[in-house]
Design a protein around this motif. Structure first.
Motif, PDB file in Angstrom:
ATOM      1  N   ILE A  59       0.372  -1.396   0.013  1.00 33.44           N
ATOM      2  CA  ILE A  59      -0.019  -0.265  -0.509  1.00 33.44           C
ATOM      3  C   ILE A  59       0.898   1.459  -0.438  1.00 33.44           C
ATOM      4  O   ILE A  59       2.156   1.335   0.564  1.00 33.44           O
ATOM      5  CB  ILE A  59      -0.889   0.379   1.684  1.00 33.44           C
ATOM      6  CG1 ILE A  59      -0.522   0.285   2.619  1.00 33.44           C
ATOM      7  CG2 ILE A  59      -2.005  -1.259   1.057  1.00 33.44           C
ATOM      8  CD1 ILE A  59      -0.990   0.543   3.955  1.00 33.44           C
ATOM      9  N   SER A  60       0.317   2.548  -0.773  1.00 35.01           N
ATOM     10  CA  SER A  60       1.359   3.110  -0.331  1.00 35.01           C
ATOM     11  C   SER A  60       0.952   4.243   0.810  1.00 35.01           C
ATOM     12  O   SER A  60       0.384   4.069   2.025  1.00 35.01           O
ATOM     13  CB  SER A  60       0.444   4.687  -1.648  1.00 35.01           C
ATOM     14  OG  SER A  60      -1.046   5.013  -1.167  1.00 35.01           O
ATOM     15  N   ALA A  61       2.062   5.446   0.415  1.00 37.07           N
ATOM     16  CA  ALA A  61       2.005   5.540   2.277  1.00 37.07           C
ATOM     17  C   ALA A  61       0.760   6.587   2.624  1.00 37.07           C
ATOM     18  O   ALA A  61       0.765   6.528   3.736  1.00 37.07           O
ATOM     19  CB  ALA A  61       2.840   6.721   2.443  1.00 37.07           C
ATOM     20  N   ALA A  62       0.387   7.314   1.045  1.00 39.28           N
ATOM     21  CA  ALA A  62      -1.406   7.737   1.394  1.00 39.28           C
ATOM     22  C   ALA A  62      -1.930   7.357   1.969  1.00 39.28           C
ATOM     23  O   ALA A  62      -2.560   7.306   3.159  1.00 39.28           O
ATOM     24  CB  ALA A  62      -1.263   8.487   0.428  1.00 39.28           C
ATOM     25  N   ILE A  63      -2.054   6.258   1.555  1.00 34.94           N
ATOM     26  CA  ILE A  63      -3.394   4.931   2.003  1.00 34.94           C
ATOM     27  C   ILE A  63      -3.143   4.954   3.921  1.00 34.94           C
ATOM     28  O   ILE A  63      -3.701   5.161   4.774  1.00 34.94           O
ATOM     29  CB  ILE A  63      -3.748   3.994   1.031  1.00 34.94           C
ATOM     30  CG1 ILE A  63      -3.799   3.807  -0.395  1.00 34.94           C
ATOM     31  CG2 ILE A  63      -4.105   2.843   1.645  1.00 34.94           C
ATOM     32  CD1 ILE A  63      -5.420   3.966  -0.877  1.00 34.94           C
ATOM     33  N   TRP A  64      -2.153   4.319   3.476  1.00 34.12           N
ATOM     34  CA  TRP A  64      -1.463   3.979   5.084  1.00 34.12           C
ATOM     35  C   TRP A  64      -1.642   5.424   6.147  1.00 34.12           C
ATOM     36  O   TRP A  64      -2.467   4.662   7.064  1.00 34.12           O
ATOM     37  CB  TRP A  64       0.216   3.548   5.105  1.00 34.12           C
ATOM     38  CG  TRP A  64       0.913   3.462   6.873  1.00 34.12           C
ATOM     39  CD1 TRP A  64      -0.300   2.431   7.535  1.00 34.12           C
ATOM     40  CD2 TRP A  64       1.757   3.673   7.359  1.00 34.12           C
ATOM     41  NE1 TRP A  64       0.922   2.315   8.647  1.00 34.12           N
ATOM     42  CE2 TRP A  64       2.061   3.655   9.007  1.00 34.12           C
ATOM     43  CE3 TRP A  64       2.188   4.974   6.758  1.00 34.12           C
ATOM     44  CZ2 TRP A  64       3.331   3.487   9.238  1.00 34.12           C
ATOM     45  CZ3 TRP A  64       4.175   5.426   7.673  1.00 34.12           C
ATOM     46  CH2 TRP A  64       4.127   4.728   8.656  1.00 34.12           C
ATOM     47  N   GLN A  65      -0.994   6.672   5.658  1.00 33.12           N
ATOM     48  CA  GLN A  65      -1.577   7.557   6.448  1.00 33.12           C
ATOM     49  C   GLN A  65      -3.153   8.004   7.306  1.00 33.12           C
ATOM     50  O   GLN A  65      -4.313   7.920   7.808  1.00 33.12           O
ATOM     51  CB  GLN A  65      -1.406   8.402   6.581  1.00 33.12           C
ATOM     52  CG  GLN A  65       0.326   9.295   5.724  1.00 33.12           C
ATOM     53  CD  GLN A  65       0.937  10.335   5.959  1.00 33.12           C
ATOM     54  OE1 GLN A  65       0.246  10.769   5.037  1.00 33.12           O
ATOM     55  NE2 GLN A  65       1.980  10.204   6.560  1.00 33.12           N
ATOM     56  N   GLN A  66      -4.089   7.839   5.748  1.00 37.65           N
ATOM     57  CA  GLN A  66      -5.408   8.017   5.577  1.00 37.65           C
ATOM     58  C   GLN A  66      -6.737   7.096   6.058  1.00 37.65           C
ATOM     59  O   GLN A  66      -7.029   7.389   6.328  1.00 37.65           O
ATOM     60  CB  GLN A  66      -5.766   8.966   3.934  1.00 37.65           C
ATOM     61  CG  GLN A  66      -5.446  10.040   3.711  1.00 37.65           C
ATOM     62  CD  GLN A  66      -5.516   9.825   1.927  1.00 37.65           C
ATOM     63  OE1 GLN A  66      -6.158   8.916   0.978  1.00 37.65           O
ATOM     64  NE2 GLN A  66      -4.637  10.589   1.627  1.00 37.65           N
ATOM     65  N   ARG A  67      -6.492   6.022   5.744  1.00 35.97           N
ATOM     66  CA  ARG A  67      -7.015   4.565   6.703  1.00 35.97           C
ATOM     67  C   ARG A  67      -6.803   4.129   7.326  1.00 35.97           C
ATOM     68  O   ARG A  67      -7.526   3.637   8.250  1.00 35.97           O
ATOM     69  CB  ARG A  67      -7.242   3.613   4.754  1.00 35.97           C
ATOM     70  CG  ARG A  67      -8.221   4.575   3.659  1.00 35.97           C
ATOM     71  CD  ARG A  67      -8.292   3.160   2.775  1.00 35.97           C
ATOM     72  NE  ARG A  67      -9.444   2.513   3.032  1.00 35.97           N
ATOM     73  CZ  ARG A  67     -10.814   2.714   2.376  1.00 35.97           C
ATOM     74  NH1 ARG A  67     -11.147   4.533   1.907  1.00 35.97           N
ATOM     75  NH2 ARG A  67     -11.741   2.307   3.189  1.00 35.97           N
ATOM     76  N   TYR A  68      -5.970   4.135   7.942  1.00 33.37           N
ATOM     77  CA  TYR A  68      -4.475   3.482   8.711  1.00 33.37           C
ATOM     78  C   TYR A  68      -4.394   3.862  10.383  1.00 33.37           C
ATOM     79  O   TYR A  68      -3.566   3.547  10.541  1.00 33.37           O
ATOM     80  CB  TYR A  68      -4.107   2.897   8.371  1.00 33.37           C
ATOM     81  CG  TYR A  68      -4.672   0.792   7.520  1.00 33.37           C
ATOM     82  CD1 TYR A  68      -5.724   0.362   8.188  1.00 33.37           C
ATOM     83  CD2 TYR A  68      -4.239   1.975   6.322  1.00 33.37           C
ATOM     84  CE1 TYR A  68      -6.605  -0.460   7.426  1.00 33.37           C
ATOM     85  CE2 TYR A  68      -5.814   1.080   5.608  1.00 33.37           C
ATOM     86  CZ  TYR A  68      -6.233  -0.406   6.211  1.00 33.37           C
ATOM     87  OH  TYR A  68      -6.841  -1.321   4.728  1.00 33.37           O
ATOM     88  N   GLY A  69      -3.897   5.449   9.617  1.00 30.84           N
ATOM     89  CA  GLY A  69      -3.681   6.284  10.858  1.00 30.84           C
ATOM     90  C   GLY A  69      -2.595   6.016  10.701  1.00 30.84           C
ATOM     91  O   GLY A  69      -1.442   6.175  12.218  1.00 30.84           O
ATOM     92  N   SER A  70      -1.565   6.088   9.844  1.00 32.34           N
ATOM     93  CA  SER A  70      -0.024   5.687  10.246  1.00 32.34           C
ATOM     94  C   SER A  70      -0.032   3.886  11.181  1.00 32.34           C
ATOM     95  O   SER A  70       1.040   4.029  11.724  1.00 32.34           O
ATOM     96  CB  SER A  70       0.225   6.632  10.381  1.00 32.34           C
ATOM     97  OG  SER A  70       0.728   7.560   9.745  1.00 32.34           O
ATOM     98  N   ASP A  71      -0.404   3.203  10.922  1.00 33.62           N
ATOM     99  CA  ASP A  71      -0.940   2.392  12.084  1.00 33.62           C
ATOM    100  C   ASP A  71       0.687   1.625  12.186  1.00 33.62           C
ATOM    101  O   ASP A  71       0.961   1.150  10.969  1.00 33.62           O
ATOM    102  CB  ASP A  71      -1.604   1.681  11.733  1.00 33.62           C
ATOM    103  CG  ASP A  71      -1.901  -0.124  12.223  1.00 33.62           C
ATOM    104  OD1 ASP A  71      -0.987  -0.015  14.052  1.00 33.62           O
ATOM    105  OD2 ASP A  71      -2.551  -1.253  12.139  1.00 33.62           O
ATOM    106  N   PRO A  72       1.963   1.525  12.826  1.00 34.65           N
ATOM    107  CA  PRO A  72       3.022   1.150  13.162  1.00 34.65           C
ATOM    108  C   PRO A  72       3.069  -1.017  12.395  1.00 34.65           C
ATOM    109  O   PRO A  72       4.107  -0.961  12.275  1.00 34.65           O
ATOM    110  CB  PRO A  72       3.905   2.120  13.638  1.00 34.65           C
ATOM    111  CG  PRO A  72       2.603   1.187  15.221  1.00 34.65           C
ATOM    112  CD  PRO A  72       1.893   2.609  14.431  1.00 34.65           C
TER     113      PRO A  72
END
Length: 882
Positions: free
Chosen positions: A225-238
């Motif tokens: 997944i892209s960093a944008a999807i990671w941030q927007q849909r998953y709140g930058s979940d580590p």
């Protein structure tokens, strides 16, 4: 260590400034007083005692200067004194100072802004390792006019096995998936890629890992997944790695997160394995892959092209049915990503460079005039002992102050123009290539400032530092021939460069006018558009053709019953969103085609009211009706281009053709519609057919309807919420994207032309203003310097009209010389613009020459004003003033 300590002491003393001088003066006065007292005790008279003390210590000023030089840095102190002197001088001439600083600010600011674009687009390295060795490989079929075509899978695998010039080759394709769960349904661009693509590019995931070869097989459900999807849909979940995401109704396991700004290829937000089946790997007549290669170290582009040509010839011999006439082309990846923007950026940079040259020429003329007016002052200073080096130093100090002021203003102008400049970044690299004020741009700014300082310092010094005896003997007139010729040369250069800019702007404006008045083949007014992509995987409810048709019908029925909606229609791709796919057909009754030649036709699938909604004119016959669906005889609507191309001598209505695949049914032509610009305004329409969305002819999923168009009464944007609610009432999980008016879609495609036209209009206005001011300044300067000569001529009988016409004629002589030189440059500029402008051959020289008439009129006015002042000179007063 002692040297460093001494340097630091000198710097401290320089900072102390006059306080150090006062302390030194007090110490000298104390020593003189002590020596004077000693001489008085020895019997000398007070005056003699003081004189002898001075003789013993030398002149106070000489000693003070010697000690001062030992204790401070003379170069920096002299520079400080020169700058303070310059500031006092410039304060006395606020008009001159403001004119130079503003002129320099505009010229330097425009160049800084455009250089930031050049740095971002052309100079800054790509995100990929070994970018200079990365290339993209295309198929080409010149006989069909196909260039840079997407390769077939079987050809890709043969290239990869047989070549010796690439370290590795990888492939990808484009797709669209629907994300559901964990937020509102969302439609995103997806890149199915081979497992080695990321390693070929030299890119590693930010979190997790990439695909393995075992995962690049059918049935694999893993995703990056892209960093944008990671941030927007998953709140930058580590801890995102290992979790699942639902794509087209299928659960995919997340393997990793890609770096910020990485969207390659195209605008991808997700990456899945390409996972071609054995049958798909053997396909040679389906062309849909993007192929990339990494050249081996030391292998040149030319040698790679030669080997790939040899492989293409081998494949043509082995597979004549599919590969006859098929060749390859190899393009460096950076060149492919930039596309036509490389040339556009170069043209833009050339435009601002010309403005900078005109700016420098104008300011140089002002500096020459200012120095000439101060020539007598400089001559007096030289006669009193000032060295030429001292005068040069002061001239450079003045240039430095003006250049720094102009550069500071230019940096502010550049920062303010960054939002406009960012529109010129190609969409393929816009995510990470941002024009900004980085260290390279700052270095460029410093270089411009230094160049301006040296150039203007030279012009000012050369104009002022003439022969002092001649300047003093000739009074206020001084020696004018050399300076007049120099200023005339600069003004002529300004005019020539201005003509190049004006001609280019005229051609660009004519091209834009032609684009704006091109018949698109449809009416974009009052149309709302949006995208509803239906997934067709085996796990979705839309895997069956009938389910998809039911969805389209229910959406159209619901939307058309909304208040204010006139009609609605579905299509595969709306105009200006995608040039559309194509297929090969066989024409009934036509002679067999030679091997390697095919009938290539564009294809779109539409609903019955699509033509009515876009107001595509019906030329002959009829369009689709609701009764045409189901298992009835396949019907087709074609455009005028196809009718003329395949039935040039007869009526196409009632004629039949079919897909170039065994067993496909014959389709009957029921109507002919107008040609439509599908890709953009510049690209002409091609032979094209439209099929009904209700007829299942085994068409690949790529051609299924995707885009919805709604013609409304009023502003289309006001209907967006109601239309989306109607769609979600049918399927709450269906993502709706790309909501915009059709007019906005068309305007976006023309945005770059609008920006280029506006920028060149600005360049033209600036160049016109600067050239006009240059002529005005030159004639005014000439009038001022020749006042006595004018008085003598008029005293001897010269008429006012003769004086006036002589100055205006002098201005037009410069204009004619500049016109000749500028015309040569305009021819070169026109050829360059011809490679990037639509329909420039049809614009005509009349449009390009129109701004030159404006320039001539401006020069006439600029020359007339000071010439009229010259014709009004009173001979008696002119002679008396000398």
């Amino acid at each position: 260590m002692r040297a460093l300590k001494r340097l630091l002491t000198r710097i401290r003393n320089l900072a102390v400034g006059r306080r150090g001088d006062d302390r030194l003066r007090e110490e000298m006065d104390q020593h003189l007083a002590m020596q004077t007292e000693e001489n008085v005790r020895l019997g000398m008279a007070p005056e003699e005692a003081r004189r002898q003390a001075h003789l013993k210590f030398g002149t106070v000023m000489a000693v003070r200067e010697e000690l001062h030089a030992e204790e401070v840095l003379p170069v920096l102190e002299n520079l400080s004194l020169d700058i303070r002197h310059t500031l006092r001088q410039l304060k006395r001439s606020p008009g001159f100072t403001a004119t130079v600083i503003v002129t320099l600010g505009l010229g330097i600011g425009a160049n800084i802004a455009v250089y930031s674009l050049v740095d971002a687009v052309l100079l800054r390295p790509l995100q990929f390792r070994n970018e200079k060795r990365l290339v993209q490989v295309f198929e080409e079929r010149p006989a069909l006019g196909l260039t840079k075509d997407t390769p077939a899978p079987a050809n890709y695998f043969d290239w990869k096995r047989r070549n010796h010039v690439f370290s590795d080759m990888a492939a990808a394709k484009g797709d669209i998936f629907t994300i559901t769960g964990n937020g509102r349904p969302e439609e995103v661009d997806v890149a199915p890629i081979t497992s080695n693509l990321l390693s070929l590019l030299g890119v590693q995931p930010l979190l997790g890992r990439s695909f393995t070869a075992d995962e690049d097989k059918p049935g694999s459900a893993v995703v990056l997944i892209s960093a944008a999807i990671w941030q927007q849909r998953y709140g930058s979940d580590p801890n995102i790695v290992g979790k699942t995401i639902h794509l087209n109704g299928v659960a995919y396991r997340i393997l990793g997160v890609m770096p910020f700004g990485f969207t390659f290829p195209d605008r991808s937000a997700l990456w899945v394995p390409l996972a071609l089946t054995t049958a798909e790997q053997a396909e040679r007549d389906s062309h849909y892959l993007q192929v990339f290669g990494l050249l081996r170290p030391g292998v040149t582009l030319q040698s790679a092209r030669r080997e790939m040509t040899d492989i293409s010839l081998q494949l043509e011999h082995e597979y004549p049915a599919t590969n006859r006439g098929l060749s390859t082309s190899i393009v460096p990846l950076r060149e492919q990503l930039l596309g036509g923007s490389r040339l556009a950026t170069f043209v833009l940079a050339s435009g601002v460079a010309i403005i900078l040259l005109i700016t420098f020429a104008n300011v140089a003329g002002l500096m020459i005039a200012r120095a000439a007016n101060r020539q007598r002052e400089v001559a007096v200073r030289v006669a009193l002992g000032a060295s030429r080096m001292r005068l040069l130093r002061q001239g450079l100090a003045e240039s430095l102050v003006l250049s720094v002021g102009g550069s500071v203003l230019g940096v502010g102008f550049a920062l303010g123009s960054m939002p406009v400049i960012r529109h010129f970044v190609p969409e393929t690299i816009a995510v990470w290539a941002h024009p900004e004020m980085n260290w390279t741009v700052i270095l460029f700014s410093v270089l411009l400032c230094a160049t301006a300082t040296l150039a203007f310092g030279f012009f000012g010094h050369s104009a002022a530092a003439g022969r002092p005896q001649e300047a003093l003997s000739q009074g206020r007139r001084g020696s004018t021939d050399t300076r007049q010729k120099l200023r005339s040369t600069l003004v002529t250069g300004e005019i020539a460069l201005t003509i190049v800019i004006l001609t280019s702007t005229g051609l660009l404006g004519g091209t834009f006018w032609k684009l704006a008045h091109t018949d698109l083949g449809f009416s974009p007014d009052s149309i709302l558009t949006m995208r509803t992509e239906l997934p067709v995987s085996s796990q979705t409810p839309y895997r069956e053709f009938s389910a998809r048709v039911s969805f389209y019908k229910r959406v159209l029925d619901g939307v058309e019953h909304l208040p204010g909606v006139k009609s609605a229609g579905y299509t595969t791709f709306l105009p200006f969103t995608n040039s559309g796919g194509s297929t090969t057909v066989l024409i009934q009754g036509a002679p067999a085609l030679p091997i390697g030649k095919v009938n290539d036709v564009g294809m779109r699938v539409v609903s019955p009211n699509y033509f009515q909604t876009l107001e595509i004119p019906l030329v002959k016959g009829r369009t689709f009706a609701e009764a045409d669906g189901g298992d009835k005889v396949p019907l087709v609507v074609i455009n005028q281009k196809m009718a003329r191309q395949y039935w040039p001598n007869g009526d196409a209505i009632g004629r039949q053709f079919r897909f170039d695949d065994p067993g496909t049914p014959w389709m009957t032509v029921i109507g002919i519609v107008g040609n439509v610009h599908q890709a953009d305004v510049e690209t002409p329409s091609r032979a094209e057919m439209y099929l009904s969305y209700e007829q299942n002819l085994g068409i690949p999923g790529y051609f299924k309807p995707r885009d919805l168009a709604i013609r409304v009464a009023g502003d289309p944007v006001n209907y967006a919420d109601a239309v989306q609610r109607a769609i979600w009432s049918i399927d709450p999980e269906e993502p709706v994207s790309e909501v915009q008016s059709m007019q906005h879609l068309v305007n976006t495609r023309m945005e770059n032309y609008v920006l280029e036209a506006k920028l060149f209009a600005f360049f033209s206005c600036a160049a016109l203003l600067l050239s006009t001011l240059g002529i005005y300044g030159l004639i005014s300067y000439s009038v001022t310097r020749r006042t006595q000569e004018i008085g003598i001529r008029m005293a001897l009988g010269a008429q006012r009209e003769q004086v006036l016409s002589s100055f205006v004629a002098a201005a037009f002589r410069l204009f004619l010389v500049g016109l000749i030189l500028g015309s040569v440059g305009s021819v070169a500029a026109t050829r360059l613009l011809g490679n990037m402008l639509y329909g420039i051959s049809g614009v005509g020289w009349g449009v390009g020459a129109l701004p030159i008439v404006v320039l001539a009129a401006s020069i006439a006015i600029a020359a007339y004003i000071p010439a009229r002042r010259a014709s009004a000179v009173d001979p008696v007063q002119a002679l008396r003033s000398e």
